[in-house]
Design a protein around this motif. Structure first.
Motif, mmCIF file in Angstrom:
data_model
loop_
_atom_site.group_PDB
_atom_site.id
_atom_site.type_symbol
_atom_site.label_atom_id
_atom_site.label_comp_id
_atom_site.label_asym_id
_atom_site.label_seq_id
_atom_site.Cartn_x
_atom_site.Cartn_y
_atom_site.Cartn_z
ATOM 1 N N ALA A 36 38.983 46.245 38.667
ATOM 2 C CA ALA A 36 38.389 45.892 39.963
ATOM 3 C C ALA A 36 36.933 45.418 39.855
ATOM 4 O O ALA A 36 36.588 44.376 40.423
ATOM 5 N N PRO A 37 36.053 46.142 39.145
ATOM 6 C CA PRO A 37 34.663 45.663 39.064
ATOM 7 C C PRO A 37 34.545 44.299 38.373
ATOM 8 O O PRO A 37 33.754 43.449 38.795
ATOM 9 N N ASN A 67 47.999 29.744 45.115
ATOM 10 C CA ASN A 67 47.364 29.272 46.346
ATOM 11 C C ASN A 67 46.376 30.270 46.945
ATOM 12 O O ASN A 67 45.240 29.932 47.178
ATOM 13 N N ALA A 68 46.821 31.492 47.215
ATOM 14 C CA ALA A 68 45.934 32.508 47.786
ATOM 15 C C ALA A 68 46.389 33.873 47.295
ATOM 16 O O ALA A 68 47.587 34.159 47.282
ATOM 17 N N LEU A 69 45.438 34.696 46.906
ATOM 18 C CA LEU A 69 45.743 36.035 46.400
ATOM 19 C C LEU A 69 44.703 37.022 46.900
ATOM 20 O O LEU A 69 43.544 36.648 47.107
ATOM 21 N N SER A 70 45.106 38.270 47.041
ATOM 22 C CA SER A 70 44.111 39.309 47.319
ATOM 23 C C SER A 70 43.350 39.572 46.024
ATOM 24 O O SER A 70 43.813 39.218 44.932
ATOM 25 N N GLY A 113 43.308 40.459 40.238
ATOM 26 C CA GLY A 113 42.924 41.321 39.118
ATOM 27 C C GLY A 113 44.122 41.718 38.273
ATOM 28 O O GLY A 113 44.066 41.691 37.041
ATOM 29 N N GLU A 114 45.229 42.067 38.925
ATOM 30 C CA GLU A 114 46.436 42.457 38.196
ATOM 31 C C GLU A 114 46.999 41.287 37.387
ATOM 32 O O GLU A 114 47.372 41.447 36.233
ATOM 33 N N LEU A 115 47.043 40.105 38.004
ATOM 34 C CA LEU A 115 47.588 38.935 37.305
ATOM 35 C C LEU A 115 46.722 38.505 36.121
ATOM 36 O O LEU A 115 47.228 37.979 35.135
ATOM 37 N N HIS A 128 54.433 51.382 29.562
ATOM 38 C CA HIS A 128 53.474 52.493 29.403
ATOM 39 C C HIS A 128 52.237 52.352 30.272
ATOM 40 O O HIS A 128 51.364 53.185 30.239
ATOM 41 N N ASN A 129 52.150 51.279 31.022
ATOM 42 C CA ASN A 129 50.958 51.056 31.848
ATOM 43 C C ASN A 129 51.301 51.011 33.318
ATOM 44 O O ASN A 129 52.319 50.807 33.769
#
Length: 155
Positions: free
Chosen positions: A74-75, A59-62, A67-69, A154-155
């Motif tokens: 970021a760019p 529905n809504a994400l930052s 980006g993580e999902l 590892h990440n």
């Protein structure tokens, strides 16, 4: 201690499994990309579809969460959001609790595109998974999640 012949056999299996996984992922992405190109009115790439799908599901994400999902830095996620906003498929609004953050949502047009693409995804996956039983797919999903979990450490 490992027998040298057994180690070589295991290394070969590991190498082949990795190669098979990599080539399958690339072919799936390429194949679905070709399907999307057959529908120029949709005007969405596979990577844009991943973002649209995540926004539809959450529905809504930052921007950071998105980006993580989607496994985008970021760019890259910023460029993708800019493009989806310019296509009027997504909106970006300041977070009322933190003005440094933006909340990303699908617009009505974005939701409509989701509903146009999702049947194509289902049909594509049905073809791709032909010959696999539900048990096979469950085993594949379990196996891939184990590999993903191992790599995530590892990440």
């Amino acid at each position: 201690m490992f027998n040298i012949l057994e180690t070589k056999k295991m290394d070969g299996r590991l190498e082949m499994s990795g190669f098979t996984l990599e080539k399958t992922v690339k072919l799936m992405k390429l194949s679905f990309s070709r399907i999307l190109l057959l529908h120029p009115e949709i005007d969405v790439t596979v990577d844009q579809w991943v973002v649209i799908n995540m926004l539809y599901r959450h529905n809504a994400l930052s921007q950071q969460e998105l980006g993580e999902l989607c496994f985008k830095d970021a760019p890259t996620i910023t460029r993708m959001i800019d493009l989806l906003v310019s296509k009027k498929l997504a909106s970006r609004t300041p977070d009322i609790n933190d003005r440094r953050r933006f909340i990303i949502r699908l617009t009505e047009e974005g939701q409509a595109i989701y509903h146009r693409i999702y049947p194509l995804v289902r049909e594509f996956r049905t073809e791709a998974y032909a010959g696999l039983s539900n048990e096979d797919l469950a085993h594949l999903d379990k196996t891939l999640n184990i590999i993903f979990g191992n790599l995530s450490k590892h990440n």
